[in-house]
Design a protein around this motif. Structure first.
Motif, PDB file in Angstrom:
ATOM      1  N   PHE A 213       0.809  -1.224   0.000  1.00 61.85           N
ATOM      2  CA  PHE A 213       0.000   0.000   0.000  1.00 61.85           C
ATOM      3  C   PHE A 213       0.844   1.276   0.000  1.00 61.85           C
ATOM      4  CE2 PHE A 213      -2.472  -3.254   2.416  1.00 61.85           C
ATOM      5  CZ  PHE A 213      -3.452  -3.471   1.454  1.00 61.85           C
ATOM      6  N   TYR A 214       2.081   1.180  -0.426  1.00 60.67           N
ATOM      7  CA  TYR A 214       3.015   2.298  -0.274  1.00 60.67           C
ATOM      8  C   TYR A 214       2.591   3.546  -1.046  1.00 60.67           C
ATOM      9  CZ  TYR A 214       7.514   4.466   0.767  1.00 60.67           C
ATOM     10  OH  TYR A 214       8.499   5.297   1.243  1.00 60.67           O
ATOM     11  N   ASP A 215       1.895   3.374  -2.154  1.00 59.88           N
ATOM     12  CA  ASP A 215       1.446   4.527  -2.932  1.00 59.88           C
ATOM     13  C   ASP A 215      -0.077   4.631  -2.961  1.00 59.88           C
ATOM     14  OD1 ASP A 215       0.892   2.341  -4.516  1.00 59.88           O
ATOM     15  OD2 ASP A 215       1.874   3.113  -6.320  1.00 59.88           O
ATOM     16  N   ASP A 216      -0.728   3.995  -2.003  1.00 60.14           N
ATOM     17  CA  ASP A 216      -2.183   3.895  -1.979  1.00 60.14           C
ATOM     18  C   ASP A 216      -2.764   4.919  -1.001  1.00 60.14           C
ATOM     19  OD1 ASP A 216      -4.856   3.156  -1.663  1.00 60.14           O
ATOM     20  OD2 ASP A 216      -4.434   1.028  -1.903  1.00 60.14           O
ATOM     21  N   PRO A 217      -3.575   5.858  -1.477  1.00 58.58           N
ATOM     22  CA  PRO A 217      -4.140   6.871  -0.580  1.00 58.58           C
ATOM     23  C   PRO A 217      -5.299   6.367   0.260  1.00 58.58           C
ATOM     24  CG  PRO A 217      -4.965   7.209  -2.791  1.00 58.58           C
ATOM     25  CD  PRO A 217      -3.959   6.096  -2.891  1.00 58.58           C
ATOM     26  N   THR A 218      -5.716   5.112   0.061  1.00 56.46           N
ATOM     27  CA  THR A 218      -6.883   4.588   0.772  1.00 56.46           C
ATOM     28  C   THR A 218      -6.512   3.726   1.975  1.00 56.46           C
ATOM     29  OG1 THR A 218      -7.097   2.533  -0.528  1.00 56.46           O
ATOM     30  CG2 THR A 218      -8.104   4.531  -1.430  1.00 56.46           C
ATOM     31  N   VAL A 219      -5.209   3.534   2.228  1.00 59.88           N
ATOM     32  CA  VAL A 219      -4.774   2.727   3.365  1.00 59.88           C
ATOM     33  C   VAL A 219      -3.731   3.496   4.155  1.00 59.88           C
ATOM     34  CG1 VAL A 219      -3.643   0.594   4.116  1.00 59.88           C
ATOM     35  CG2 VAL A 219      -5.244   0.538   2.188  1.00 59.88           C
ATOM     36  N   LEU A 220      -3.998   3.679   5.443  1.00 58.99           N
ATOM     37  CA  LEU A 220      -3.026   4.260   6.366  1.00 58.99           C
ATOM     38  C   LEU A 220      -2.370   3.108   7.116  1.00 58.99           C
ATOM     39  CD1 LEU A 220      -1.666   6.543   7.995  1.00 58.99           C
ATOM     40  CD2 LEU A 220      -3.682   6.538   9.489  1.00 58.99           C
ATOM     41  N   PHE A 221      -1.041   2.986   6.984  1.00 59.18           N
ATOM     42  CA  PHE A 221      -0.311   1.898   7.628  1.00 59.18           C
ATOM     43  C   PHE A 221       0.618   2.463   8.689  1.00 59.18           C
ATOM     44  CE2 PHE A 221       3.544  -0.944   7.596  1.00 59.18           C
ATOM     45  CZ  PHE A 221       2.959  -1.966   8.322  1.00 59.18           C
ATOM     46  N   PHE A 222       0.489   1.921   9.911  1.00 56.74           N
ATOM     47  CA  PHE A 222       1.333   2.334  11.036  1.00 56.74           C
ATOM     48  C   PHE A 222       2.019   1.104  11.595  1.00 56.74           C
ATOM     49  CE2 PHE A 222       1.938   2.700  15.624  1.00 56.74           C
ATOM     50  CZ  PHE A 222       2.628   3.895  15.746  1.00 56.74           C
ATOM     51  N   SER A 223       3.354   1.130  11.643  1.00 56.06           N
ATOM     52  CA  SER A 223       4.118   0.023  12.204  1.00 56.06           C
ATOM     53  C   SER A 223       5.112   0.564  13.224  1.00 56.06           C
ATOM     54  CB  SER A 223       4.871  -0.730  11.099  1.00 56.06           C
ATOM     55  OG  SER A 223       5.668  -1.777  11.645  1.00 56.06           O
ATOM     56  N   ALA A 224       5.004   0.083  14.471  1.00 58.80           N
ATOM     57  CA  ALA A 224       5.962   0.434  15.521  1.00 58.80           C
ATOM     58  C   ALA A 224       6.800  -0.801  15.807  1.00 58.80           C
ATOM     59  CB  ALA A 224       5.238   0.895  16.778  1.00 58.80           C
ATOM     60  N   HIS A 225       8.116  -0.709  15.608  1.00 55.06           N
ATOM     61  CA  HIS A 225       8.954  -1.899  15.563  1.00 55.06           C
ATOM     62  C   HIS A 225      10.401  -1.530  15.896  1.00 55.06           C
ATOM     63  CE1 HIS A 225       8.755   0.106  11.629  1.00 55.06           C
ATOM     64  NE2 HIS A 225      10.073  -0.018  11.692  1.00 55.06           N
ATOM     65  N   ASP A 226      11.246  -2.548  15.944  1.00 58.06           N
ATOM     66  CA  ASP A 226      12.693  -2.352  16.068  1.00 58.06           C
ATOM     67  C   ASP A 226      13.284  -2.410  14.662  1.00 58.06           C
ATOM     68  OD1 ASP A 226      15.411  -2.411  16.537  1.00 58.06           O
ATOM     69  OD2 ASP A 226      15.339  -4.022  18.018  1.00 58.06           O
ATOM     70  N   TRP A 227      13.695  -1.270  14.163  1.00 60.21           N
ATOM     71  CA  TRP A 227      14.206  -1.182  12.789  1.00 60.21           C
ATOM     72  C   TRP A 227      15.430  -2.070  12.593  1.00 60.21           C
ATOM     73  CZ3 TRP A 227      16.633   3.978  10.654  1.00 60.21           C
ATOM     74  CH2 TRP A 227      16.921   3.846   9.304  1.00 60.21           C
ATOM     75  N   ALA A 228      16.210  -2.317  13.642  1.00 64.19           N
ATOM     76  CA  ALA A 228      17.422  -3.125  13.514  1.00 64.19           C
ATOM     77  C   ALA A 228      17.125  -4.610  13.380  1.00 64.19           C
ATOM     78  CB  ALA A 228      18.334  -2.896  14.716  1.00 64.19           C
TER      79      ALA A 228
END
Length: 352
Positions: A213-228
């Motif tokens: 959904f990276y270029d999709d205006p109809t989905v808001l994606f939230f991810s809280a994570h350890d980037w490493a």
């Protein structure tokens, strides 16, 4: 069936103001939330306020066993669900919830989301292929039950998980198909919900959901994570592109992150984004490897964090979309810890 501009502005302002204080202890009860006009068009028409929490379960999810090339077993094992089931029964949550068997037909929706090559490769897996399809079916069944008003919200106790499944033709991070990604698109296409919020609190970044959904205006994606941590794709600088710019939110938390560390980011990042986005449906990728003492994670979240995150996700859904929320199991590899956190999550879902 969208709200008028005036109603939408009021709703967004209310969500923004009411969501403040998530990191504190004084969360507003669900009854304190209000919405002038509920969002989301449904092919089935308007519905009354639904009640109850659905629980998607099927013993066939236990049939999938992942074996490494060296013959060892990674921690994504059937016993995860067995221990969850034991805890739910011990607390009476199996009887408090509405039993949902995975009955939705997943194949066309999987094929629409994944490449033909990927799907063909996964279907060659004798046992795992059908179980991976059943996991998607479980997620779609949860969407069906909530969208039609059979229940207010639902938890899908499915495996294998899905938020790492791209299109490589193989398992990625224990995932085969993008359960949450397929479910989000299904909510839009089968029921006409325009905007879907996907919250991923797994310790690992939900890279496949991001990619879908990276270029999709109809989905808001939230991810809280350890980037490493695996898959090392959760760069906070990646915020979406084109019409989806600003709708991909990656939050990095350091090893040892506490309840307040996580919830503070809901305060300062997620809540304003939700208020501006005004979703019609809420999906949670519920990975419990962000809990303390997990085998593959190093956060220090307690069960209280999952209660509080669940409550706030429900508040988003209550304010914007008649309470419509479906969560699905992702990671979580400490058997007791995952079971306890899952039970806390479901107990909170039942509060409405």
């Amino acid at each position: 069936m969208r709200a008028t501009s005036e109603f939408a502005t009021t709703r967004r302002r209310f969500v923004r103001e009411a969501a403040l204080g998530v990191a504190g202890l004084g969360l507003l009860p669900a009854s304190a939330w209000s919405c002038s006009s509920q969002g989301g068009a449904s092919q089935g028409g308007a519905r009354g306020r639904a009640t109850g929490t659905g629980l998607v379960w099927d013993d066939r999810y236990l049939d999938h066993v992942l074996i490494r090339a060296d013959g060892g077993r990674p921690p994504e094992i059937p016993e995860r669900l067995v221990r969850i089931r034991e805890e739910l029964v011990a607390r009476g949550l199996d009887e408090a919830t509405v039993a949902l068997a995975p009955e939705a037909e997943p194949r066309l929706h999987i094929e629409a989301h994944h490449t033909p090559e990927h799907v063909a490769s996964i279907r060659e897996l004798e046992v795992t292929g059908p179980v991976a399809e059943l996991a998607v079916s479980g997620a779609l069944t949860g969407i069906d039950a909530v969208a039609t008003g059979q229940v207010l919200n639902a938890f899908c106790a499915v495996r294998p998980p899905g938020h790492h499944a791209n299109n490589t033709g193989a398992e990625e991070g224990f995932c085969y198909y993008s359960n949450a990604g397929v479910a989000a698109r299904y909510a839009q296409q089968a029921y006409g919900f325009e905007r879907v919020l996907v919250i991923d609190w797994d310790y690992h970044h939900g890279n496949a959901t991001q990619n879908a959904f990276y270029d999709d205006p109809t989905v808001l994606f939230f991810s809280a994570h350890d980037w490493a941590a695996y898959p090392q794709t959760g760069d906070p600088a990646l915020t979406g592109e084109g019409e989806g710019s600003g709708l991909n939110i990656n939050v990095h938390l350091d090893c040892g992150a506490t309840d307040d560390d996580m919830l503070r980011r809901w305060d300062d990042t997620l809540s304003p984004a939700v208020a501006a986005f005004d979703p019609d449906f809420v999906i949670v990728s519920a990975g419990f490897d962000s809990r303390m003492d997990d085998l593959l994670g190093c956060f220090a979240l307690t069960d209280d964090a999952f209660r509080r995150m669940t409550r706030v996700a429900m508040d988003y859904a209550d304010a914007c979309c008649e309470g419509r929320l479906v969560s699905m199991l992702e990671g979580g590899y400490n058997l007791d810890g995952t079971a306890l956190a899952t039970a806390a999550h479901i107990e909170t879902l039942l509060e409405d």
